[in-house]
Design an enzyme around this catalytic site. Structure first.
Site, PDB file in Angstrom:
ATOM      1  N   TYR A 111       0.760  -1.107  -0.008  1.00 57.38           N
ATOM      2  CA  TYR A 111      -0.075   0.065  -0.043  1.00 57.38           C
ATOM      3  C   TYR A 111       0.915   1.217  -0.095  1.00 57.38           C
ATOM      4  O   TYR A 111       2.048   1.266   0.343  1.00 57.38           O
ATOM      5  CB  TYR A 111      -0.855   0.002   1.256  1.00 57.38           C
ATOM      6  CG  TYR A 111      -0.400   0.393   2.450  1.00 57.38           C
ATOM      7  CD1 TYR A 111       0.473  -0.456   3.236  1.00 57.38           C
ATOM      8  CD2 TYR A 111      -0.581   1.538   2.835  1.00 57.38           C
ATOM      9  CE1 TYR A 111       1.171   0.112   4.439  1.00 57.38           C
ATOM     10  CE2 TYR A 111       0.163   1.949   4.205  1.00 57.38           C
ATOM     11  CZ  TYR A 111       1.000   1.016   4.950  1.00 57.38           C
ATOM     12  OH  TYR A 111       1.450   1.428   6.164  1.00 57.38           O
ATOM     13  N   ARG A 169       8.331   3.815  -4.665  1.00 60.65           N
ATOM     14  CA  ARG A 169       8.522   2.992  -3.313  1.00 60.65           C
ATOM     15  C   ARG A 169       7.576   1.699  -3.710  1.00 60.65           C
ATOM     16  O   ARG A 169       7.543   0.774  -3.340  1.00 60.65           O
ATOM     17  CB  ARG A 169       8.031   3.652  -2.078  1.00 60.65           C
ATOM     18  CG  ARG A 169       8.327   2.797  -0.935  1.00 60.65           C
ATOM     19  CD  ARG A 169       8.284   3.653   0.347  1.00 60.65           C
ATOM     20  NE  ARG A 169       6.830   4.197   0.678  1.00 60.65           N
ATOM     21  CZ  ARG A 169       6.532   5.226   1.367  1.00 60.65           C
ATOM     22  NH1 ARG A 169       7.592   5.519   2.382  1.00 60.65           N
ATOM     23  NH2 ARG A 169       5.236   5.520   1.477  1.00 60.65           N
ATOM     24  N   LYS A 175       6.411  -1.587   2.195  1.00 61.53           N
ATOM     25  CA  LYS A 175       5.277  -1.084   2.822  1.00 61.53           C
ATOM     26  C   LYS A 175       3.967  -2.215   2.319  1.00 61.53           C
ATOM     27  O   LYS A 175       3.304  -2.080   1.547  1.00 61.53           O
ATOM     28  CB  LYS A 175       5.092   0.141   2.090  1.00 61.53           C
ATOM     29  CG  LYS A 175       4.074   1.139   2.873  1.00 61.53           C
ATOM     30  CD  LYS A 175       4.047   2.590   2.703  1.00 61.53           C
ATOM     31  CE  LYS A 175       3.238   3.516   3.262  1.00 61.53           C
ATOM     32  NZ  LYS A 175       3.517   3.481   4.777  1.00 61.53           N
ATOM     33  N   GLU A 177      12.594   3.236  13.810  1.00 58.27           N
ATOM     34  CA  GLU A 177      11.815   4.138  13.409  1.00 58.27           C
ATOM     35  C   GLU A 177      10.451   4.107  14.408  1.00 58.27           C
ATOM     36  O   GLU A 177      10.668   3.562  15.496  1.00 58.27           O
ATOM     37  CB  GLU A 177      11.094   3.878  11.938  1.00 58.27           C
ATOM     38  CG  GLU A 177      10.640   2.404  11.614  1.00 58.27           C
ATOM     39  CD  GLU A 177      10.045   2.242  10.334  1.00 58.27           C
ATOM     40  OE1 GLU A 177      10.127   3.256   9.602  1.00 58.27           O
ATOM     41  OE2 GLU A 177      10.093   0.954   9.938  1.00 58.27           O
ATOM     42  N   LEU A 200      11.048   1.493   6.971  1.00 62.11           N
ATOM     43  CA  LEU A 200      10.281   2.085   5.790  1.00 62.11           C
ATOM     44  C   LEU A 200      11.409   3.309   5.128  1.00 62.11           C
ATOM     45  O   LEU A 200      11.497   4.262   5.816  1.00 62.11           O
ATOM     46  CB  LEU A 200       8.944   2.404   6.008  1.00 62.11           C
ATOM     47  CG  LEU A 200       8.320   2.819   4.837  1.00 62.11           C
ATOM     48  CD1 LEU A 200       8.060   1.452   3.876  1.00 62.11           C
ATOM     49  CD2 LEU A 200       7.058   3.445   4.801  1.00 62.11           C
TER      50      LEU A 200
HETATM   51  N1  PDD Z   1       2.665   5.500   7.428  1.00 55.92           N
HETATM   52  N2  PDD Z   1       7.576   4.124   8.774  1.00 55.92           N
HETATM   53  C1  PDD Z   1       6.684   3.661   8.888  1.00 55.92           C
HETATM   54  C2  PDD Z   1       6.396   2.222   9.556  1.00 55.92           C
HETATM   55  C3  PDD Z   1       5.332   4.074   8.267  1.00 55.92           C
HETATM   56  O1  PDD Z   1       4.234   3.382   8.222  1.00 55.92           O
HETATM   57  C4  PDD Z   1       5.319   5.401   7.531  1.00 55.92           C
HETATM   58  C5  PDD Z   1       4.235   6.031   6.994  1.00 55.92           C
HETATM   59  C6  PDD Z   1       6.659   5.966   7.653  1.00 55.92           C
HETATM   60  C7  PDD Z   1       6.862   7.371   7.009  1.00 55.92           C
HETATM   61  O2  PDD Z   1       6.840   7.262   5.445  1.00 55.92           O
HETATM   62  P1  PDD Z   1       6.216   8.267   4.734  1.00 55.92           P
HETATM   63  O3  PDD Z   1       7.040   9.665   4.837  1.00 55.92           O
HETATM   64  O4  PDD Z   1       6.490   8.020   3.278  1.00 55.92           O
HETATM   65  O5  PDD Z   1       4.745   8.539   4.916  1.00 55.92           O
HETATM   66  C8  PDD Z   1       7.781   5.423   8.204  1.00 55.92           C
HETATM   67  C9  PDD Z   1       1.875   5.786   6.631  1.00 55.92           C
HETATM   68  C10 PDD Z   1       1.458   7.408   6.488  1.00 55.92           C
HETATM   69  C11 PDD Z   1       0.627   4.991   7.153  1.00 55.92           C
HETATM   70  O6  PDD Z   1       0.937   3.869   7.226  1.00 55.92           O
HETATM   71  O7  PDD Z   1      -0.402   5.507   7.389  1.00 55.92           O
END
Ligand code: PDD
Length: 279
Positions: free
Chosen positions: A33, A52, A146, A178, A202
Site C-alpha cells: 500500500y 516505493r 510497505k 523508526e 521504511l
Molecule cells: N506511514 N515508517 C513507517 C512504519 C510508516 O508506516 C510510515 C508511513 C513512515 C513514513 O513514511 P512516509 O514519509 O513515506 O509517509 C515510516 C503511513 C502514513 C501509514 O501507514 O499510514
C-alpha cells in the site's frame, strides 16, 4: 457526502465496492500500500510514492497491474472526483482473491483499491509536539516494503495510546529504527541523525524530503544507526511522515527531550516544509 472509490479500474460509490472474503489481503495481509498527501488538490511527491510502491511490490513478488502514468492518471482523477483539496489518498493492492492457501494463487488478479480521506494537517500537534514511548521493534526484517502486515505497528501504536503517548519509537537491541508509522530523527549539537534507509525501516518519502531540506539549509545530516541512549540525550527528536509531516517529540518515556519544547532545528525544518508544500 459519500466518497468515491477507485476499485478494480472503476470509480464507484462506497456501497458498490465489494471486497471478497477470499481476498488475500484479508487472510494473509498479502499486499502492499501507499499513503499519499494531497495539498491544494495535488498529490505531493507522487513519483517517490510510486517508486516505493514498485519496490515494495517487487520485494513481495506481486506484479503491479498498472504503469506509473496509469496510477497517476487514475489517482488524480480520484482526487478530482472527490473534490479533495487537502487530505490523503490510500492505495492498496493485494495479491488477489482465491481459496485460502499460502502458495501464490496461479490465476488470481491483483485487487486494487484507492480512496481519499479529507484529513487536515495536524497543526496543533505540530506546534505542541508529541509525547512518545519506546518499545522493542518486533517486526520482520523487511520493514522497507510497505506491506499490509501491520500488526506489530498496530500493537505498538496502541501501547503508546494506552500509556497516554502519541506514538511508539521502536528499537532493535537498543538501536532506534523508526516509529510505529513514521521515521525518527534526532538532533545533537546541530546535527541531524537518522537510521540509514536499509531493510530495517521504511524508506519514508517525508524522510527523504526532510533530508533534502536539511541539505538545502546547510543543516548537517548523518544517516547512521543510533542508540536509545543517544535518543534520550538528544537536543531534539522529531518524527517524519506523510500525515504528520515534521512532528516534534518533546518527551520519551516521560523524560523531557532537550528543553521539553520543540527545538530550533525542528522549527526550521517545519518552516522549510511549509514553504515547500505551499509553493
Ligand atoms: N506511514 N515508517 C513507517 C512504519 C510508516 O508506516 C510510515 C508511513 C513512515 C513514513 O513514511 P512516509 O514519509 O513515506 O509517509 C515510516 C503511513 C502514513 C501509514 O501507514 O499510514
Amino acid at each position: 457526502m459519500s466518497r468515491i472509490y477507485w476499485y478494480q479500474g472503476r470509480f464507484l460509490a462506497d456501497n458498490e465496492v465489494r471486497i471478497s472474503p477470499e481476498d488475500r489481503g484479508y487472510y494473509f495481509g498479502d499486499g502492499v500500500y501507499e499513503v499519499f498527501r494531497v495539498y491544494g488538490g495535488r498529490l505531493f511527491e507522487a513519483e517517490a510514492h510510486l517508486a516505493r510502491l514498485r519496490r515494495s511490490a517487487a520485494g513481495v513478488r506481486l506484479p503491479l497491474p498498472h504503469a506509473d502514468e496509469e496510477w497517476l492518471r487514475n489517482l488524480n482523477e480520484l482526487v478530482r472526483l472527490n473534490s479533495l483539496q487537502e487530505g490523503t489518498v490510500y492505495l492498496q493492492i493485494t495479491r488477489g482473491t482465491a481459496p485460502r492457501n499460502h502458495l501464490f494463487p496461479p490465476q488470481a488478479e491483483p485487487v486494487v483499491m484507492a480512496y481519499c480521506t479529507d484529513v487536515k494537517r495536524p497543526l496543533s500537534a505540530m506546534e505542541a509536539g508529541y509525547a512518545a514511548i519506546t518499545l522493542p521493534d518486533t517486526r520482520w526484517l523487511h520493514c522497507d516494503y510497505k506491506t499490509l502486515n501491520l500488526l506489530a505497528n498496530v500493537l505498538a501504536k496502541q501501547a503508546a495510546a494506552d500509556r497516554g503517548a502519541a506514538d511508539a519509537i521502536l528499537h532493535r537491541d537498543g538501536t532506534v529504527t523508526e516509529s510505529s508509522a513514521s521515521n525518527v530523527m534526532i538532533v545533537k549539537d546541530g546535527r541531524l541523525v537518522t537510521h540509514p534507509a536499509n531493510h530495517l525501516i521504511l524508506h519514508g518519502v517525508t524522510r527523504a524530503v526532510v533530508l533534502r531540506l536539511a541539505a538545502q539549509t546547510e543543516i548537517p545530516a548523518e544517516e547512521r544507526p543510533f542508540a536509545l541512549e543517544e535518543l534520550f540525550a538528544a537536543d531534539e527528536v522529531l518524527l517524519t511522515g506523510t500525515t504528520i509531516e515534521v512532528m516534534p517529540v518533546i518527551s520519551v518515556d516521560g523524560k523531557p527531550i532537550g528543553s521539553g519544547r520543540p527545538g530550533p532545528i525542528t522549527r526550521r525544518l517545519q518552516r522549510e516544509f511549509e514553504d515547500l508544500i505551499s509553493s
